[in-house]
Design an enzyme around this catalytic site. Structure first.
Site, PDB file in Angstrom:
ATOM      1  N   GLU A 299      50.943 -30.741 -57.023  1.00 28.77           N
ATOM      2  CA  GLU A 299      49.955 -31.225 -57.984  1.00 28.77           C
ATOM      3  C   GLU A 299      49.629 -30.164 -59.037  1.00 28.77           C
ATOM      4  O   GLU A 299      48.463 -29.904 -59.337  1.00 28.77           O
ATOM      5  CB  GLU A 299      48.690 -31.696 -57.249  1.00 28.77           C
ATOM      6  CG  GLU A 299      48.999 -32.805 -56.239  1.00 28.77           C
ATOM      7  CD  GLU A 299      47.785 -33.394 -55.540  1.00 28.77           C
ATOM      8  OE1 GLU A 299      46.784 -32.683 -55.387  1.00 28.77           O
ATOM      9  OE2 GLU A 299      47.877 -34.567 -55.147  1.00 28.77           O
ATOM     10  N   ASP A 373      48.591 -38.997 -47.852  1.00 26.43           N
ATOM     11  CA  ASP A 373      47.414 -38.266 -48.300  1.00 26.43           C
ATOM     12  C   ASP A 373      46.102 -38.854 -47.773  1.00 26.43           C
ATOM     13  O   ASP A 373      45.406 -39.529 -48.513  1.00 26.43           O
ATOM     14  CB  ASP A 373      47.392 -38.260 -49.828  1.00 26.43           C
ATOM     15  CG  ASP A 373      46.322 -37.353 -50.386  1.00 26.43           C
ATOM     16  OD1 ASP A 373      45.696 -36.637 -49.603  1.00 26.43           O
ATOM     17  OD2 ASP A 373      46.123 -37.371 -51.617  1.00 26.43           O
ATOM     18  N   GLU A 401      37.231 -39.048 -48.844  1.00 28.81           N
ATOM     19  CA  GLU A 401      37.724 -39.318 -50.196  1.00 28.81           C
ATOM     20  C   GLU A 401      38.293 -40.724 -50.342  1.00 28.81           C
ATOM     21  O   GLU A 401      38.121 -41.367 -51.371  1.00 28.81           O
ATOM     22  CB  GLU A 401      38.803 -38.271 -50.521  1.00 28.81           C
ATOM     23  CG  GLU A 401      39.558 -38.545 -51.796  1.00 28.81           C
ATOM     24  CD  GLU A 401      40.685 -37.537 -52.025  1.00 28.81           C
ATOM     25  OE1 GLU A 401      40.831 -36.601 -51.216  1.00 28.81           O
ATOM     26  OE2 GLU A 401      41.404 -37.694 -53.021  1.00 28.81           O
TER      27      GLU A 401
HETATM   28  C1  BDP Z   1      44.214 -35.165 -52.569  1.00 24.25           C
HETATM   29  C2  BDP Z   1      43.013 -35.020 -53.424  1.00 24.25           C
HETATM   30  C3  BDP Z   1      43.106 -33.823 -54.341  1.00 24.25           C
HETATM   31  C4  BDP Z   1      43.449 -32.610 -53.511  1.00 24.25           C
HETATM   32  C5  BDP Z   1      44.709 -32.863 -52.730  1.00 24.25           C
HETATM   33  C6  BDP Z   1      45.084 -31.723 -51.797  1.00 24.25           C
HETATM   34  O1  BDP Z   1      42.851 -36.187 -54.207  1.00 24.25           O
HETATM   35  O2  BDP Z   1      41.884 -33.702 -54.994  1.00 24.25           O
HETATM   36  O3  BDP Z   1      43.570 -31.489 -54.322  1.00 24.25           O
HETATM   37  O4  BDP Z   1      44.544 -33.974 -51.919  1.00 24.25           O
HETATM   38  O5  BDP Z   1      44.969 -31.911 -50.597  1.00 24.25           O
HETATM   39  O6  BDP Z   1      43.891 -36.088 -51.564  1.00 24.25           O
HETATM   40  O7  BDP Z   1      45.501 -30.665 -52.250  1.00 24.25           O
END
Ligand code: BDP
Length: 710
Positions: A299, A373, A401
């Site tokens: 990401e 996730d 989340e």
């Molecule tokens: C996702 C979240 C994001 C996190 C990412 C992570 O949306 O904000 O940075 O995981 O675990 O679920 O790095």
């Protein structure tokens, strides 16, 4: 004189006429809520606490017990034997020949014994921290309504590293948080370390949590600068007596950003030297610093792949830097790339499995419970069991989340239990994720489990009373993964509200069904990742135009006129092949795939016949409605508990349950409206039409919803 007397009398009358201020029930006390015990109850409180030794940890244990017993006594004289806090080395304790060998360095033993010729309740362990954990265990025992007389408890943690991961930013915001700002006030640290930090340590030590990563995995390099290290050191000093170590998320490109180097290439000697020096600096500030957590090449975060190196190269470089100081590296396996056309669910395995055996021995690879996730339900991550040469740390998300944030009641104990109990069948049956993670399966020295914290500056810490239970359940399962989610729920309810079966039974029952309710109304039958972009608060299964394909809900559900679901069998992405052969075979066939995971593994026609006899389409609608029905049922149940719960916390939960019902309806209606726009099918018999048309749901927008990272 007379006037003075009259004033005095008037003041007295005013005081007497005031309604008695109720003890504030704002949730601040968490599971350390000490209230007068019911008269005639099971417990004769101890006449005193004797501390043998003078260390900050033993003093903390004594202070906790004294404070609790005073509050529990409520003025009633104590009648029970005194409590003695003493380590295993105490000569009198040593003479008792107690079975302390299996307690390790953090476990405890509690027994009614005779010490100095008088009865005593002994709390002991091989270290002061063990004694402290024992003190909290004794309080849990009393606070759940059990008698002290004849008490006999012994316990040791099964997993070595039991950590919270805070996704807290230096500006005070919390990524995916909903309980207010970060509890770390970086601005007033290191000078001000208010009582809240100590209370945080108490609450965690009561569960046996022994480490905390202070900053977001999407890290800023600034956390590693001298001023921020001094701030982290101040927190470490508060937590130290409670057996909690501080860790930091490290930004991989820090040598460039802070050190002015032209590269962060892990094989460049100058980069290694920079990290070596940085580690020395960190340990000078925090001698018992735990180590680094790293999110790399995920990401948008920098990482070793930027230089054509592997994740092992990156992890080992940091591992070399902290090794001389006894530190560890937790390297996250949460990686996926838009440049990789393969199924997102396969990418972490593809990347990490070949690296098994290549990591330094102070590295753990931290793996989320599922391959995508933190969705409401995912099958267990195929990396568990597949890397026997590497200690794998399980990463769970305590913060909800994807499960309705703080306003949806979703107890995650069942979800944690589901993944811990899942059998990887590698190399053979009986190889649960728990046994991979606790290191017993492959004989690892290091073992760990992490929970992404749901803690914020809100008075009640977690944004809602019931979200406290998820922090609690994480901590209890991290200590002992053989505990049942149901027992933990009842235990939490007893300490949070009252140890009365008329309350704990119904509350635990609500909690036990709550996560399935969320699965049902959000993503039934193995669907996943259907939430609105950015905010993650509500449904948006129609989104299909985001730049990165795997960020679109449409990527995950693959619904069209004919059917729905992601084909992960050999005719699709073949993700099933990442599991042990017997599981791969089971998941390859819709008839043997658990229905809860059906659309995770298969793309099926809308008229596919389910075990219930319904079509897949009718079953989906049925599940949405069942989810809403569960919420309605929780509301009814909660209403009946009003006489047993204080008004303040009862009202909050009641209001949140109403929000949950509204949102559940929104998820159901928006999803059904969208599926129908694709499949053109009539609603199953008896199913209500969505309240609005699809465009209405599509037009909803929430730019200011909490927890959004930007
Ligand atoms: C996702 C979240 C994001 C996190 C990412 C992570 O949306 O904000 O940075 O995981 O675990 O679920 O790095």
């Amino acid at each position: 004189m007379l006037t003075a007397l009259r004033h005095w009398l008037l003041a007295l009358a005013a005081i007497l006429l005031l309604p008695t201020p109720a003890l504030a029930e704002d949730g601040y006390d968490l599971w350390l809520r000490y209230r007068p015990l019911a008269a005639g109850g099971a417990t004769a409180l101890p006449t005193g606490v004797e501390r043998r030794g003078d260390t900050p940890t033993l003093r903390a244990a004594e202070a906790e017990l004294t404070r609790a017993f005073a509050a529990m006594a409520g003025g009633t004289p104590a009648r029970g034997a005194r409590v003695v806090l003493a380590g295993a080395a105490d000569p009198e304790v040593a003479r008792l020949n107690l079975p302390l060998a299996d307690l390790g360095s953090e476990g405890y033993l509690i027994r009614q014994v005779r010490l100095g010729n008088a009865p005593a309740i002994l709390i002991t362990g091989n270290s002061d921290i063990g004694v402290l954990h024992g003190a909290f265990a004794l309080l849990r025992h009393v606070n759940t309504g059990q008698a002290l007389a004849g008490i006999e408890l012994a316990s040791a943690p099964r997993i070595g590293l039991r950590l919270l991961n805070h996704w807290d930013n230096l500006d005070g915001s919390v990524e995916r948080g909903y309980a207010g700002e970060s509890i770390w006030d970086w601005w007033t640290l290191p000078e001000y370390t208010g009582p809240r930090y100590t209370d945080y340590a108490r609450a965690n030590a009561a569960l046996g949590i022994n480490g905390t990563v202070l900053n977001n995995v999407n890290a800023k390099a600034d956390s590693l600068t001298a001023p921020y290290l001094e701030k982290a050191a101040a927190l470490a000093a508060v937590f130290r007596p409670y057996g909690i170590k501080v860790y930091l998320s490290a930004r991989f490109s820090a040598p460039v950003e802070l050190g002015g180097l032209p590269t962060a290439d892990p094989l460049d000697p100058a980069v290694q030297a920079w990290w070596d020096a940085k580690a020395t600096e960190v340990y000078r500030a925090i001698p018992d610093f735990g180590g680094f957590l790293v999110k790399a090449n995920s990401e948008g975060q920098p990482g070793p792949r930027d230089y054509g190196r592997t994740h092992a190269d990156g992890a080992n470089m940091l591992a070399r830097a902290v090794a001389p100081h006894g530190g560890i590296v937790m390297w996250r396996a949460f990686v996926y790339a838009d440049t990789d056309p393969d199924d997102r669910a396969k990418q972490a395995y593809t990347e990490f499995k070949p690296l098994d055996g290549q990591f330094a021995d102070n590295v753990l690879v931290q793996v989320k419970n599922g391959a995508i996730d933190f969705q409401p339900r995912e099958p267990f991550h195929p990396l568990f069991g597949a890397m026997p040469g590497t200690p794998l740390m399980l990463e769970l998300q305590i913060t909800k989340e994807y499960l309705g944030y703080n306003t949806h009641l979703a107890y995650l104990g069942t979800m944690f239990e589901e993944v811990l109990d899942a059998d990887t069948m590698l190399p053979a049956a009986g190889a649960s994720v728990a046994r991979v993670v606790d290191g017993s399966l492959d004989g690892h020295r290091l073992s760990g489990i992490a929970g992404v914290a749901n803690i914020g500056a809100d008075r009640n810490w977690s944004g809602s009373t019931f979200d406290q239970a998820n922090w609690y359940a994480f901590g209890r399962l991290a200590w002992d993964h053989t505990l049942s989610a149901e027992a933990i729920a009842a235990e939490w309810a007893a300490q949070t509200f009252r140890p009365d079966p008329a309350l704990t039974g119904p509350v635990a029952a609500m909690m036990m069904g709550s996560r399935q309710a969320v699965v049902d109304y959000m993503t039934p039958l193995g669907l996943a990742h259907l939430m609105g972009t950015g905010h993650h608060h509500g449904p948006a299964p129609w989104i299909a135009d985001l730049a990165r394909p795997e960020w679109n809900p449409a990527y995950y559900h693959r619904a069209d006129r004919q059917g729905i679901g992601f084909d992960r069998t050999a005719s699709g992405s073949n993700a099933v092949a990442q599991y042990a052969p017997p599981l791969a075979a089971r998941f390859a066939d819709p008839a043997t795939t658990p229905e809860a995971d059906l659309l995770w593994f298969h793309h099926l026609p809308w008229d596919h016949r389910m075990q219930s006899g319904r079509t897949l389409w009718a079953e989906l609608v049925h599940d949405y409605d069942r989810g809403i029905g569960s919420v309605v049922q929780m509301r009814r149940q909660w209403d009946t508990l009003a006489p047993l719960v204080d008004a303040e916390r009862h009202a909050e939960t009641a209001a949140f349950l109403a929000i949950q019902q509204r949102d559940a309806q929104w998820w159901r209606d928006a999803s059904i409206a969208y599926w129908r726009s694709l499949n053109g099918l009539p609603l199953p018999d008896g199913a209500a039409a969505p309240a609005h048309d699809l465009d209405w749901y599509k037009a909803l927008s929430f730019p200011y919803a909490p927890g959004h990272p930007d």
